[in-house]
Scaffold this active site. Sequence first.
Site, PDB file in Angstrom:
ATOM      1  N   ILE A  85      15.943  16.975  16.849  1.00 40.56           N
ATOM      2  CA  ILE A  85      16.867  18.119  16.781  1.00 40.56           C
ATOM      3  C   ILE A  85      16.681  18.932  15.500  1.00 40.56           C
ATOM      4  CG2 ILE A  85      18.591  17.037  18.283  1.00 40.56           C
ATOM      5  CD1 ILE A  85      20.310  16.704  15.672  1.00 40.56           C
ATOM      6  N   THR A 155      30.681  10.365   5.935  1.00 38.80           N
ATOM      7  CA  THR A 155      30.978   9.094   5.260  1.00 38.80           C
ATOM      8  C   THR A 155      32.009   9.299   4.168  1.00 38.80           C
ATOM      9  OG1 THR A 155      30.093   7.490   3.686  1.00 38.80           O
ATOM     10  CG2 THR A 155      28.870   9.519   3.944  1.00 38.80           C
ATOM     11  N   SER A 197      24.100   9.841  -4.008  1.00 36.81           N
ATOM     12  CA  SER A 197      22.692   9.733  -3.609  1.00 36.81           C
ATOM     13  C   SER A 197      22.342  11.003  -2.848  1.00 36.81           C
ATOM     14  CB  SER A 197      22.461   8.525  -2.699  1.00 36.81           C
ATOM     15  OG  SER A 197      22.987   8.784  -1.407  1.00 36.81           O
ATOM     16  N   TYR A 199      21.235  11.133   0.130  1.00 30.72           N
ATOM     17  CA  TYR A 199      21.868  10.979   1.447  1.00 30.72           C
ATOM     18  C   TYR A 199      23.320  11.470   1.418  1.00 30.72           C
ATOM     19  CZ  TYR A 199      24.915   8.587   4.742  1.00 30.72           C
ATOM     20  OH  TYR A 199      25.911   8.310   5.642  1.00 30.72           O
ATOM     21  N   HIS A 200      24.093  10.987   0.457  1.00 28.02           N
ATOM     22  CA  HIS A 200      25.492  11.407   0.393  1.00 28.02           C
ATOM     23  C   HIS A 200      25.627  12.907   0.172  1.00 28.02           C
ATOM     24  CE1 HIS A 200      26.018   7.052  -0.448  1.00 28.02           C
ATOM     25  NE2 HIS A 200      27.090   7.232   0.270  1.00 28.02           N
ATOM     26  N   LYS A 203      25.644  14.892   3.258  1.00 29.20           N
ATOM     27  CA  LYS A 203      26.929  14.847   3.979  1.00 29.20           C
ATOM     28  C   LYS A 203      27.918  15.822   3.352  1.00 29.20           C
ATOM     29  CE  LYS A 203      25.992  11.497   6.927  1.00 29.20           C
ATOM     30  NZ  LYS A 203      26.122  11.580   8.394  1.00 29.20           N
ATOM     31  N   GLU A 342      25.779   3.038 -10.580  1.00 24.68           N
ATOM     32  CA  GLU A 342      27.167   3.098 -10.123  1.00 24.68           C
ATOM     33  C   GLU A 342      28.114   2.359 -11.059  1.00 24.68           C
ATOM     34  OE1 GLU A 342      27.847   1.131  -6.335  1.00 24.68           O
ATOM     35  OE2 GLU A 342      26.717  -0.626  -6.946  1.00 24.68           O
TER      36      GLU A 342
HETATM   37  N1  LIG Z   1      26.133   2.526   9.754  1.00 25.89           N
HETATM   38  C1  LIG Z   1      27.157   2.740   8.941  1.00 25.89           C
HETATM   39  O1  LIG Z   1      27.690   1.803   8.326  1.00 25.89           O
HETATM   40  C2  LIG Z   1      27.680   4.136   8.757  1.00 25.89           C
HETATM   41  C3  LIG Z   1      28.758   4.337   7.908  1.00 25.89           C
HETATM   42  C4  LIG Z   1      29.243   5.630   7.687  1.00 25.89           C
HETATM   43  C5  LIG Z   1      28.662   6.700   8.337  1.00 25.89           C
HETATM   44  N2  LIG Z   1      27.610   6.495   9.177  1.00 25.89           N
HETATM   45  C6  LIG Z   1      27.014   7.671   9.810  1.00 25.89           C
HETATM   46  O2  LIG Z   1      26.940   7.500  11.210  1.00 25.89           O
HETATM   47  C7  LIG Z   1      25.745   8.086  11.709  1.00 25.89           C
HETATM   48  C8  LIG Z   1      24.951   7.048  12.496  1.00 25.89           C
HETATM   49  O3  LIG Z   1      24.649   5.952  11.647  1.00 25.89           O
HETATM   50  P1  LIG Z   1      23.830   4.720  12.181  1.00 25.89           P
HETATM   51  O4  LIG Z   1      24.158   3.559  11.338  1.00 25.89           O
HETATM   52  O5  LIG Z   1      24.000   4.632  13.656  1.00 25.89           O
HETATM   53  O6  LIG Z   1      22.345   5.196  11.827  1.00 25.89           O
HETATM   54  P2  LIG Z   1      20.973   4.929  12.611  1.00 25.89           P
HETATM   55  O7  LIG Z   1      19.876   5.300  11.711  1.00 25.89           O
HETATM   56  O8  LIG Z   1      20.975   3.554  13.212  1.00 25.89           O
HETATM   57  O9  LIG Z   1      21.076   5.973  13.826  1.00 25.89           O
HETATM   58  C9  LIG Z   1      20.771   7.336  13.679  1.00 25.89           C
HETATM   59  C10 LIG Z   1      19.968   7.743  14.906  1.00 25.89           C
HETATM   60  O10 LIG Z   1      19.676   9.149  14.813  1.00 25.89           O
HETATM   61  C11 LIG Z   1      18.323   9.345  15.153  1.00 25.89           C
HETATM   62  N3  LIG Z   1      17.867  10.574  14.458  1.00 25.89           N
HETATM   63  C12 LIG Z   1      17.759  10.803  13.116  1.00 25.89           C
HETATM   64  N4  LIG Z   1      17.288  12.029  12.880  1.00 25.89           N
HETATM   65  C13 LIG Z   1      17.089  12.618  14.094  1.00 25.89           C
HETATM   66  C14 LIG Z   1      16.583  13.885  14.512  1.00 25.89           C
HETATM   67  N5  LIG Z   1      16.183  14.807  13.622  1.00 25.89           N
HETATM   68  N6  LIG Z   1      16.502  14.152  15.834  1.00 25.89           N
HETATM   69  C15 LIG Z   1      16.916  13.228  16.753  1.00 25.89           C
HETATM   70  N7  LIG Z   1      17.389  12.005  16.420  1.00 25.89           N
HETATM   71  C16 LIG Z   1      17.457  11.706  15.098  1.00 25.89           C
HETATM   72  C17 LIG Z   1      17.597   8.079  14.712  1.00 25.89           C
HETATM   73  O11 LIG Z   1      16.400   7.869  15.439  1.00 25.89           O
HETATM   74  C18 LIG Z   1      18.643   7.001  14.988  1.00 25.89           C
HETATM   75  O12 LIG Z   1      18.483   6.437  16.279  1.00 25.89           O
HETATM   76  C19 LIG Z   1      24.973   8.604  10.497  1.00 25.89           C
HETATM   77  O13 LIG Z   1      25.152   9.991  10.378  1.00 25.89           O
HETATM   78  C20 LIG Z   1      25.609   7.880   9.336  1.00 25.89           C
HETATM   79  O14 LIG Z   1      25.564   8.664   8.176  1.00 25.89           O
HETATM   80  C21 LIG Z   1      27.111   5.236   9.401  1.00 25.89           C
END
Ligand SMILES: NC(=O)c1ccc[n+]([C@@H]2O[C@H](COP(=O)([O-])OP(=O)(O)OC[C@H]3O[C@@H](n4cnc5c(N)ncnc54)[C@H](O)[C@@H]3O)[C@@H](O)[C@H]2O)c1
Lengths: 411, 411
Positions: A85, A155, A197, A199-200, A203, A342
């Site tokens: 995407i 997050t 970070s 990453y953060h 967001k 941190e």
């Molecule tokens: N896991 C946690 O503890 C946690 C906590 C807080 C927030 N989040 C947020 O929730 C969301 C999902 O986290 P997760 O743990 O499932 O991560 P994950 O990496 O397991 O899943 C993310 C999915 O998105 C897909 N993806 C990434 N970029 C893409 C792109 N450009 N096009 C299409 N697909 C793409 C990846 O292939 C993956 O399957 C994230 O945005 C993360 O920041 C997760």
Amino acid sequence: MNADNRHLESKKIIVLGGDGFCGWPTSLHLSNVGHEVIIIDNLSRRNIDNELEAESLTPIQPMGTRLKVWKEISGKEIKFYNTDIALEYDHFLKIINDEKPDVIVHFAEQRSAPYSMKSSKNKRYTINNNMNATHNVLCAMVESGLDIHLVHLGTMGVYGYGTAGMKIPEGYLDIEVETEAGERVKQQILYPTNPGSVYHMTKSQDQLLFQYYNKNDRLRITDLHQGIVWGTNTKETRQDERLINRFDYDGDYGTVLNRFLMQAAVGHPITVHGTGGQTRAFIHIQDTVRCVQLAIENSPSYEDKVMIFNQMTETHRVRDLAMLVSELTGGEIAYVSNPRNEAPENDLHVRNDLFLSKGLEPITLDEGLLQEVTNVARKYAHRADHSKIPATSTWTKDQLPGVPKEKITDI
Amino acid sequence: MNADNRHLESKKIIVLGGDGFCGWPTSLHLSNVGHEVIIIDNLSRRNIDNELEAESLTPIQPMGTRLKVWKEISGKEIKFYNTDIALEYDHFLKIINDEKPDVIVHFAEQRSAPYSMKSSKNKRYTINNNMNATHNVLCAMVESGLDIHLVHLGTMGVYGYGTAGMKIPEGYLDIEVETEAGERVKQQILYPTNPGSVYHMTKSQDQLLFQYYNKNDRLRITDLHQGIVWGTNTKETRQDERLINRFDYDGDYGTVLNRFLMQAAVGHPITVHGTGGQTRAFIHIQDTVRCVQLAIENSPSYEDKVMIFNQMTETHRVRDLAMLVSELTGGEIAYVSNPRNEAPENDLHVRNDLFLSKGLEPITLDEGLLQEVTNVARKYAHRADHSKIPATSTWTKDQLPGVPKEKITDI
Ligand SMILES: NC(=O)c1ccc[n+]([C@@H]2O[C@H](COP(=O)([O-])OP(=O)(O)OC[C@H]3O[C@@H](n4cnc5c(N)ncnc54)[C@H](O)[C@@H]3O)[C@@H](O)[C@H]2O)c1
Ligand SMILES: NC(=O)c1ccc[n+]([C@@H]2O[C@H](COP(=O)([O-])OP(=O)(O)OC[C@H]3O[C@@H](n4cnc5c(N)ncnc54)[C@H](O)[C@@H]3O)[C@@H](O)[C@H]2O)c1
């Protein structure tokens, strides 16, 4: 009242990132309660496993198998598009125009803070992927002309956690400013972020994108500021081993509690960074999928600003978690130096009234932890690669002078 | 004391976007006062002219000619790299590592709000170009390990202008928040933004990037929040016609005052959008180049947060400017409907103490305007393409319900 039983009308839902840790069980849950689910994922998370030479502790199946098994078991079809995407906008837009979804749930970002800090290549990938992914979603919503509700996963880590003992609010902060004329005027602003970070930071930048598109194009957006997700399976992924969810334990993608469980299960010391005094917010994966459902069922209207909820159920100090896991498993705790930039100790006060008021009955650590140890960590311990357990990313270039200790979190 | 005479030590300076409207005269000015200047530019602005079938009113020369003439006239060499800093990171990093600059001045972004709103392609280009450009600069600074001072050009337009009669401060806002314990605690936050276009949003996102890299890697950064630049030439560009600066008058890149001047010069009505009640901040291009020099000479130290200055010298209501130009030229004013999603009337109070305290002696409209009319607008009026004068970008999809009137600005 249980969230699962409150389903009112069937919606067409596109889940972006539906192959991931949160996205896969969410897709199954939404399909199970009667929504029509379409997954878009570019499988980048599996490719990053290849790059890191790491693997889920649990034996996750390819998408084709996952969807076939789900069809067999539930009779329900989930469509899948392998599309990036961030990079394939035209194809993505065509899917939106063809499928005409009511809701898009957006999990598709690079979500590991340590991974985002590994090298300049990783920083740049994280910015490029996450910014373009989120912006393309918003652009496609506007360009399609469809009335779509976007549910995004953010997050709580954007706040850098617990500045000045403040209770982390749900998204906004009321302030008073002084005008030219010396009057004090009340304003509501996005709660200021303090990302720890790259990453953060993405967001935190996402929030500006949402605020802008909500204001300019009246897009309806819910942003879920999630805590650290723990646990592996949900009601649906437990139905067949081939539906099993991923369990990351490596130093980059493994989040703190799952790493502890797995370390204990394989007889590795439970490694606590620093004093373990950092307080974190947690949520079980089963509650994640319910919260997303609640967010979908409580969609904002055109007049609403971006709706921001904190998606977490309990907070714990990291060393308390380590002790909990140690008691449960007999594993021994090792305190190691912290690779992150941190604060050693912090408090955390989070407001999560919204989800509770909407009927969420959270799964607590007390209930879920033992099950997780027995059914997942111990069961798949033979699949563990011990060399992947240490955390290796470092946060700053040491030669730079005066780098301060700052607050940061996993996710 | 004139800024030009305060030059202390010669620095090596890379100017990103040094072929553009601000970047070219800045490069010459810095070279002239004795700095070693290197330009990086991908010529995207000239390519956008091709795309829009528009052209600078003034006959700008290709980079090769510009630099050859400057060498002839001043005896000074300016190096030029044609590199896309958003897309060619490895090449960009190599230049940094080879040249080892003391300072990077960063003008290299897509800078037109109307262009950023033309289509989903333009929105996406603006996000992708500006986010990756700025982030690559920061990454390269960290990766090089060099101690470089970054001077970036932002815009006062990020604030959406003049909310609640507040004086626009220089970057930060002091707030009081309430803690869990009910105490009131003072905090300083980035002044909350209210961007009115995708372009402005990228500048607001830039601020988060700067704040993060300043905190995490102690990068030394000055962010200049500039008002609308008017005028064409500076002391240096006036020395030879082949050094002339660009003058944009088309509906996308032409900023308000230059458009008025040019309309008057070619006998087109001076078109005011809406009531012309919007107040804007202005600065002459000659003062822009001096302010950048002042920013370079007053570099922050490691302990400083990002230094944010407002770079403007006067504020005016758009209709007053139209009247000024009309009086000067005899041109007639036409009030047309506003293609933008913005408030019809607003006040603007800007703090710009910092530059004034550092010795800036601004060029005022009263002094510069007539010269501009005679030496530029009238002189090159024969080169004007009248069909390019109207503004054509619209801000929102009309079919979307409830879109509010919001504040927006040109640059
Ligand atoms: N896991 C946690 O503890 C946690 C906590 C807080 C927030 N989040 C947020 O929730 C969301 C999902 O986290 P997760 O743990 O499932 O991560 P994950 O990496 O397991 O899943 C993310 C999915 O998105 C897909 N993806 C990434 N970029 C893409 C792109 N450009 N096009 C299409 N697909 C793409 C990846 O292939 C993956 O399957 C994230 O945005 C993360 O920041 C997760
Ligand atoms: N002109 C104004 O009135 C004004 C007002 C406020 C702020 N600013 C800011 O000042 C800066 C310069 O503005 P300007 O009017 O000179 O714009 P400009 O478009 O004339 O110049 C920008 C230059 O950067 C180059 N560039 C863009 N993307 C690049 C990339 N990825 N790699 C290499 N080069 C790239 C372009 O080719 C162009 O020469 C912008 O950031 C703008 O936002 C300008």
